[in-house]
Write an enzyme that holds these catalytic residues in place. Structure first.
Site, mmCIF file in Angstrom:
data_model
loop_
_atom_site.group_PDB
_atom_site.id
_atom_site.type_symbol
_atom_site.label_atom_id
_atom_site.label_comp_id
_atom_site.label_asym_id
_atom_site.label_seq_id
_atom_site.Cartn_x
_atom_site.Cartn_y
_atom_site.Cartn_z
ATOM 1 N N HIS A 153 98.908 70.935 18.528
ATOM 2 C CA HIS A 153 99.614 70.269 16.983
ATOM 3 C C HIS A 153 99.855 70.826 16.034
ATOM 4 O O HIS A 153 100.431 70.329 14.967
ATOM 5 C CB HIS A 153 98.900 68.883 17.178
ATOM 6 C CG HIS A 153 99.990 67.524 17.017
ATOM 7 N ND1 HIS A 153 99.345 66.284 17.059
ATOM 8 C CD2 HIS A 153 101.030 67.649 16.674
ATOM 9 C CE1 HIS A 153 100.356 65.600 16.747
ATOM 10 N NE2 HIS A 153 101.413 66.147 16.515
ATOM 11 N N ASP A 191 98.613 59.672 18.154
ATOM 12 C CA ASP A 191 97.723 60.542 18.278
ATOM 13 C C ASP A 191 96.376 59.829 18.212
ATOM 14 O O ASP A 191 96.277 58.783 17.630
ATOM 15 C CB ASP A 191 97.602 61.408 17.217
ATOM 16 C CG ASP A 191 97.081 63.031 17.269
ATOM 17 O OD1 ASP A 191 96.037 62.881 18.013
ATOM 18 O OD2 ASP A 191 97.563 63.998 16.901
ATOM 19 N N HIS A 203 93.938 61.590 17.039
ATOM 20 C CA HIS A 203 93.329 61.923 15.887
ATOM 21 C C HIS A 203 94.284 61.994 14.598
ATOM 22 O O HIS A 203 95.602 62.186 14.937
ATOM 23 C CB HIS A 203 92.831 63.507 16.168
ATOM 24 C CG HIS A 203 92.120 63.819 17.464
ATOM 25 N ND1 HIS A 203 92.975 63.939 18.429
ATOM 26 C CD2 HIS A 203 90.910 63.552 17.552
ATOM 27 C CE1 HIS A 203 91.860 63.851 19.678
ATOM 28 N NE2 HIS A 203 90.768 63.754 18.881
ATOM 29 N N ASP A 221 94.782 64.305 12.283
ATOM 30 C CA ASP A 221 95.150 65.689 11.973
ATOM 31 C C ASP A 221 95.639 65.942 10.433
ATOM 32 O O ASP A 221 96.685 66.454 10.161
ATOM 33 C CB ASP A 221 96.447 65.979 12.709
ATOM 34 C CG ASP A 221 96.177 66.007 14.297
ATOM 35 O OD1 ASP A 221 94.892 66.087 14.872
ATOM 36 O OD2 ASP A 221 97.040 66.142 14.970
ATOM 37 N N HIS A 277 94.846 72.691 14.316
ATOM 38 C CA HIS A 277 95.687 71.563 15.046
ATOM 39 C C HIS A 277 95.236 70.299 14.236
ATOM 40 O O HIS A 277 95.965 69.249 14.682
ATOM 41 C CB HIS A 277 95.510 71.699 16.301
ATOM 42 C CG HIS A 277 94.111 71.345 16.940
ATOM 43 N ND1 HIS A 277 93.953 70.796 18.346
ATOM 44 C CD2 HIS A 277 92.980 71.437 16.427
ATOM 45 C CE1 HIS A 277 92.919 70.644 18.417
ATOM 46 N NE2 HIS A 277 92.090 70.855 17.832
ATOM 47 N N ASP A 301 101.149 63.252 20.519
ATOM 48 C CA ASP A 301 100.086 63.951 21.023
ATOM 49 C C ASP A 301 99.805 63.365 22.162
ATOM 50 O O ASP A 301 99.406 61.940 22.110
ATOM 51 C CB ASP A 301 99.132 64.192 20.110
ATOM 52 C CG ASP A 301 97.933 65.176 20.416
ATOM 53 O OD1 ASP A 301 97.670 65.165 21.739
ATOM 54 O OD2 ASP A 301 97.146 65.834 19.844
ATOM 55 N N ASP A 340 97.191 63.188 23.874
ATOM 56 C CA ASP A 340 95.883 62.571 23.736
ATOM 57 C C ASP A 340 95.668 61.215 23.122
ATOM 58 O O ASP A 340 94.525 60.704 22.998
ATOM 59 C CB ASP A 340 94.832 63.635 23.231
ATOM 60 C CG ASP A 340 94.626 63.622 21.562
ATOM 61 O OD1 ASP A 340 95.463 62.880 20.943
ATOM 62 O OD2 ASP A 340 94.262 64.704 21.063
ATOM 63 N N GLU A 346 100.296 69.059 23.192
ATOM 64 C CA GLU A 346 98.863 69.196 23.646
ATOM 65 C C GLU A 346 98.670 69.005 25.094
ATOM 66 O O GLU A 346 97.618 68.447 25.498
ATOM 67 C CB GLU A 346 97.981 68.212 22.850
ATOM 68 C CG GLU A 346 97.811 68.639 21.241
ATOM 69 C CD GLU A 346 96.806 69.628 21.093
ATOM 70 O OE1 GLU A 346 96.308 70.222 22.024
ATOM 71 O OE2 GLU A 346 96.572 70.146 19.868
#
Length: 328
Positions: free
Chosen positions: A119, A143, A145, A147, A160, A252, A254, A297
């Site tokens: 990312h 996401d 996260h 980031d 990332h 992303d 994830d 990702e």
């Protein structure tokens, strides 16, 4: 009876793309923003799985950025950390190349699709799209996260986890001095034009940044509380109330629950379901405002062959939904 393609339906909706039935694809086989090998093979596996043919099957023409192997060969022989940041020169070089390629697609009026890669490349995709669409560009960040670590707040030093801090202008002069590899990255996204969906693993320093700058985020708590339909509506209302501004969506994998997308580097349980992830893409596509998409990702090196197949398949499906594929 003439069959109306998904590309034609999207072209009728499109508010910004002057070449709306052409998709500009940038494949970025890059893993320098994090420590786990294999994520650089994500776009290769998606192409092998047929994503380009799938997009063409929807009625689009495809323009592919040239020489994706350069992302592998451009790695400096010597790239020591700068402060906490790992592989800073490599990440900067790759992001700058991504920015140029995404900007080229956007300037031609194509929908710019970038397949990562980790990312950190979003530092480049956002610079590239905003160079064409300006600071009214809205960013929908999907996401687990946030980031948004700065070079000083990051614990891991993995870039990332930092791309948004650069493009939002959150880094101070000590973070990015004049001789920094990232000095070329200028603030290009307004903080009020960023919204998150799906957060559930946010560093303490990132929580402080989000609160300090009043950046809108919908966590998995909000998805559980309101349902994905209401969350997406509220997210879009926050950054693009009248649906009259261009949207860059950065997804992303994830963000999805590991049961849905297991082959990714930083999985966190309790994520979006298969349908919730796809609904986000469908709803953004329906606005007619989407001008750029990142899908990042996917890591083919993690998990067994079935985990790889499942994750690559869902990545391809998310791209198709963002381009207008619907259930009916």
């Amino acid at each position: 009876m003439t069959l109306v393609t998904d590309a034609q339906l999207m072209a009728d909706r499109s508010k910004f793309l002057k070449n709306s039935t052409t998709v500009g694809i940038t494949c970025v086989p890059f893993s320098g923003g994090q420590p786990k090998g294999g994520v650089d093979d994500g776009p290769v596996e998606m192409v092998r799985f047929g994503i380009l043919d799938q997009i063409q099957g929807m009625g689009y023409s495809v323009e592919l950025s040239e020489n994706m192997d350069k992302y592998r060969t451009m790695q400096p022989a010597h790239d020591p950390p700068i402060g906490k940041l790992k592989n800073p020169r490599y990440v900067s070089m790759a992001a700058r190349r991504v920015a140029e390629q995404v900007q080229a697609h956007c300037s031609q009026g194509r929908l710019a699709v970038t397949l990562g890669g980790d990312h950190s490349i979003a530092m480049g995709t956002l610079v590239g799209s905003s160079a064409v669409y300006g600071d009214d560009l809205c960013v929908v960040w999907i996401d687990a996260h946030s980031d948004i670590n700065t070079p000083s707040s990051t614990d891991s030093g993995n870039l990332h986890g930092c791309p948004l801090s650069f493009v939002l202008g959150l880094c101070d002069e000590s973070d990015v001095p004049a001789d920094s590899p990232f000095a070329w990255v200028k603030p290009c996204i307004r903080q009020s034009r960023l919204v998150y969906i799906g957060l559930r693993d946010v560093d303490a320093g990132e929580k402080a940044i989000l609160r300090k700058h009043n950046i809108k985020a919908f966590s998995m708590h909000d998805v559980d509380k309101y349902g994905i339909g209401r969350v997406v509506e509220m997210a879009l209302d926050h950054v693009n109330k009248d649906r009259v501004l261009p949207i860059h969506m950065s997804f992303d994998v994830d963000a999805l629950d590991p049961s849905v997308a297991p082959a990714t580097g930083t999985p966190v349980r309790g994520g979006l379901t298969f349908r919730e992830g796809h609904y986000i893409c469908e709803a953004v596509a329906e606005t007619g405002c989407l001008v750029a998409l990142d899908l990042v990702e996917v890591n083919p090196a993690l998990g067994d062959p079935e985990s790889l197949r499942q994750t690559v398949a869902v990545g391809c499906s998310l791209v198709r939904c963002s381009l207008g594929e619907s259930l009916l």
